[in-house]
Design a protein around this motif. Structure first.
Motif, mmCIF file in Angstrom:
data_model
loop_
_atom_site.group_PDB
_atom_site.id
_atom_site.type_symbol
_atom_site.label_atom_id
_atom_site.label_comp_id
_atom_site.label_asym_id
_atom_site.label_seq_id
_atom_site.Cartn_x
_atom_site.Cartn_y
_atom_site.Cartn_z
ATOM 1 N N LEU A 30 0.853 -1.183 0.000
ATOM 2 C CA LEU A 30 0.000 0.000 0.000
ATOM 3 C C LEU A 30 0.888 1.230 0.000
ATOM 4 C CD1 LEU A 30 -2.894 1.154 0.197
ATOM 5 C CD2 LEU A 30 -2.662 1.050 2.690
ATOM 6 N N LEU A 31 0.674 2.105 -0.987
ATOM 7 C CA LEU A 31 1.519 3.287 -1.167
ATOM 8 C C LEU A 31 0.673 4.548 -1.037
ATOM 9 C CD1 LEU A 31 4.573 3.746 -1.973
ATOM 10 C CD2 LEU A 31 3.724 4.157 -4.303
ATOM 11 N N ASP A 32 1.087 5.443 -0.156
ATOM 12 C CA ASP A 32 0.383 6.711 0.046
ATOM 13 C C ASP A 32 0.986 7.762 -0.878
ATOM 14 O OD1 ASP A 32 -0.821 9.029 0.877
ATOM 15 O OD2 ASP A 32 -0.014 8.993 2.917
ATOM 16 N N VAL A 33 0.200 8.206 -1.856
ATOM 17 C CA VAL A 33 0.658 9.229 -2.797
ATOM 18 C C VAL A 33 -0.197 10.476 -2.602
ATOM 19 C CG1 VAL A 33 1.081 9.806 -5.209
ATOM 20 C CG2 VAL A 33 1.340 7.441 -4.440
ATOM 21 N N ASN A 34 0.352 11.444 -1.899
ATOM 22 C CA ASN A 34 -0.364 12.704 -1.640
ATOM 23 C C ASN A 34 -1.739 12.469 -1.020
ATOM 24 O OD1 ASN A 34 1.760 14.265 -2.754
ATOM 25 N ND2 ASN A 34 0.946 13.950 -4.825
ATOM 26 N N GLY A 35 -1.794 11.537 -0.069
ATOM 27 C CA GLY A 35 -3.026 11.294 0.650
ATOM 28 C C GLY A 35 -3.931 10.247 0.038
ATOM 29 N N VAL A 36 -3.571 9.744 -1.132
ATOM 30 C CA VAL A 36 -4.350 8.689 -1.783
ATOM 31 C C VAL A 36 -3.597 7.368 -1.643
ATOM 32 C CG1 VAL A 36 -5.372 7.859 -3.940
ATOM 33 C CG2 VAL A 36 -5.323 10.319 -3.439
ATOM 34 N N GLY A 37 -4.270 6.354 -1.118
ATOM 35 C CA GLY A 37 -3.614 5.062 -0.921
ATOM 36 C C GLY A 37 -3.797 4.160 -2.135
ATOM 37 N N TYR A 38 -2.699 3.803 -2.767
ATOM 38 C CA TYR A 38 -2.736 2.914 -3.926
ATOM 39 C C TYR A 38 -2.349 1.501 -3.504
ATOM 40 C CZ TYR A 38 -3.036 6.920 -7.113
ATOM 41 O OH TYR A 38 -3.443 8.051 -7.782
ATOM 42 N N GLU A 39 -3.229 0.547 -3.792
ATOM 43 C CA GLU A 39 -2.909 -0.857 -3.559
ATOM 44 C C GLU A 39 -2.243 -1.421 -4.805
ATOM 45 O OE1 GLU A 39 -6.600 -2.744 -2.557
ATOM 46 O OE2 GLU A 39 -6.439 -2.193 -0.438
ATOM 47 N N LEU A 40 -1.091 -2.038 -4.633
ATOM 48 C CA LEU A 40 -0.358 -2.619 -5.750
ATOM 49 C C LEU A 40 0.009 -4.056 -5.449
ATOM 50 C CD1 LEU A 40 1.042 0.481 -5.125
ATOM 51 C CD2 LEU A 40 1.885 0.026 -7.415
ATOM 52 N N GLU A 41 0.199 -4.817 -6.494
ATOM 53 C CA GLU A 41 0.788 -6.147 -6.371
ATOM 54 C C GLU A 41 2.159 -6.083 -7.027
ATOM 55 O OE1 GLU A 41 -1.469 -9.541 -7.329
ATOM 56 O OE2 GLU A 41 -3.318 -8.791 -6.439
ATOM 57 N N ALA A 42 3.116 -6.776 -6.438
ATOM 58 C CA ALA A 42 4.486 -6.689 -6.941
ATOM 59 C C ALA A 42 5.203 -8.018 -6.765
ATOM 60 C CB ALA A 42 5.252 -5.592 -6.200
ATOM 61 N N PRO A 43 6.152 -8.314 -7.649
ATOM 62 C CA PRO A 43 6.949 -9.535 -7.495
ATOM 63 C C PRO A 43 7.952 -9.359 -6.371
ATOM 64 C CG PRO A 43 7.792 -8.257 -9.319
ATOM 65 C CD PRO A 43 6.542 -7.558 -8.855
ATOM 66 N N MET A 44 8.499 -10.452 -5.893
ATOM 67 C CA MET A 44 9.482 -10.363 -4.815
ATOM 68 C C MET A 44 10.738 -9.629 -5.265
ATOM 69 S SD MET A 44 7.896 -11.418 -2.302
ATOM 70 C CE MET A 44 9.288 -10.982 -1.253
ATOM 71 N N SER A 45 11.047 -9.640 -6.550
ATOM 72 C CA SER A 45 12.204 -8.885 -7.039
ATOM 73 C C SER A 45 12.048 -7.403 -6.729
ATOM 74 C CB SER A 45 12.375 -9.094 -8.548
ATOM 75 O OG SER A 45 11.198 -8.723 -9.252
ATOM 76 N N THR A 46 10.813 -6.926 -6.626
ATOM 77 C CA THR A 46 10.561 -5.541 -6.238
ATOM 78 C C THR A 46 10.626 -5.382 -4.722
ATOM 79 O OG1 THR A 46 9.269 -4.882 -8.176
ATOM 80 C CG2 THR A 46 8.757 -3.762 -6.120
ATOM 81 N N PHE A 47 10.008 -6.314 -3.991
ATOM 82 C CA PHE A 47 10.016 -6.211 -2.526
ATOM 83 C C PHE A 47 11.428 -6.214 -1.960
ATOM 84 C CE2 PHE A 47 5.526 -7.103 -2.750
ATOM 85 C CZ PHE A 47 5.011 -6.464 -1.629
ATOM 86 N N TYR A 48 12.335 -6.982 -2.564
ATOM 87 C CA TYR A 48 13.701 -7.038 -2.058
ATOM 88 C C TYR A 48 14.385 -5.663 -2.088
ATOM 89 C CZ TYR A 48 13.135 -12.079 -2.852
ATOM 90 O OH TYR A 48 12.686 -13.377 -2.866
ATOM 91 N N GLY A 49 13.946 -4.796 -2.996
ATOM 92 C CA GLY A 49 14.577 -3.484 -3.128
ATOM 93 C C GLY A 49 13.822 -2.350 -2.472
ATOM 94 N N LEU A 50 12.698 -2.656 -1.825
ATOM 95 C CA LEU A 50 11.908 -1.607 -1.196
ATOM 96 C C LEU A 50 12.470 -1.214 0.165
ATOM 97 C CD1 LEU A 50 8.216 -2.734 -1.867
ATOM 98 C CD2 LEU A 50 9.454 -0.874 -2.978
ATOM 99 N N PRO A 51 12.334 0.060 0.525
ATOM 100 C CA PRO A 51 12.729 0.474 1.874
ATOM 101 C C PRO A 51 11.689 0.039 2.893
ATOM 102 C CG PRO A 51 11.769 2.318 0.697
ATOM 103 C CD PRO A 51 11.874 1.183 -0.298
#
Length: 211
Positions: free
Chosen positions: A18-39
């Protein structure tokens, strides 16, 4: 078409975030290759996105590398390969490893991924040969984002967190297509009590399909 989002991470439950972009919460699905690089949760991240529109749902997929998004878009064009299988492929191996499997016609490595049988693996090899050029020339570096994870300790709260990390890892593996007993076995085999959910998932996937 939504092509890029930058915002604060509110929650991570692989393969969803779940990503908060200027007060709007975007639900996304992502591969683990992305999760490994997320803060960490609470930090800012930048994601490239792909919006899939169906009659019953609009689903947003997130990637930190253009190469991963390009591969995802190429995979979902293959007969019999949907978004869930594409996420499983990108979670089990990176774009370079997948390209190597296709070039070397290594169907065995592909069949180690959940949901991919021999026929599907052979179809991937045949149909992806001519599409890999555009994937591999796409930028492979991750988008810049803040990073940082708190160090593990040995308090009661940490023990609870470790149990939760294992549970989250099992849940993520099931969402990627592994059967619950297999997901539980894979996660427990690599969990040493000090790993985050992402680390457990990475180790579990590598145990099935080592580089």
């Amino acid at each position: 078409m939504i092509g890029r989002l930058q915002g604060r991470i509110l929650a991570k439950h692989p393969p969803q975030l779940l990503l908060d972009v200027n007060g709007v919460g975007y639900e996304l699905e992502a591969p683990m290759s992305t999760f490994y690089g997320l803060p960490a949760v609470g930090e800012t991240a930048t994601l490239l996105t792909h919006l899939a529109v169906r009659e019953d749902a609009w689903t947003l997929y997130g990637f930190i590398r253009e190469r991963d998004r390009a591969l995802f878009r190429a995979l979902i064009k293959v007969t019999g390969v949907g978004a869930r299988m594409a996420l499983a492929i990108l979670s089990g191996m990176d774009a370079a490893r997948f390209a190597q499997c296709v070039e070397q016609e290594d169907a065995t490595a592909l069949t180690r991924l959940p949901g991919i049988g021999k026929k599907t693996a052979e179809r991937l090899i045949i149909e992806m040969r001519d599409r890999l050029g555009g994937v591999m020339i796409a930028p492979g570096a991750a988008l810049p984002s803040a990073a940082g994870q708190p160090a593990s300790g040995t308090t009661t709260a940490d023990v609870v967190a470790e149990d939760q990390a294992l549970a989250d890892a099992v849940s993520a593996l099931v969402a990627l297509g592994y059967k619950p007993p297999d997901a539980n076995r894979m996660a427990r085999a690599v969990d040493d009590g000090a790993k985050t959910a992402e680390e457990i998932i990475r180790a579990a996937l590598r145990s099935v399909n080592p580089v």
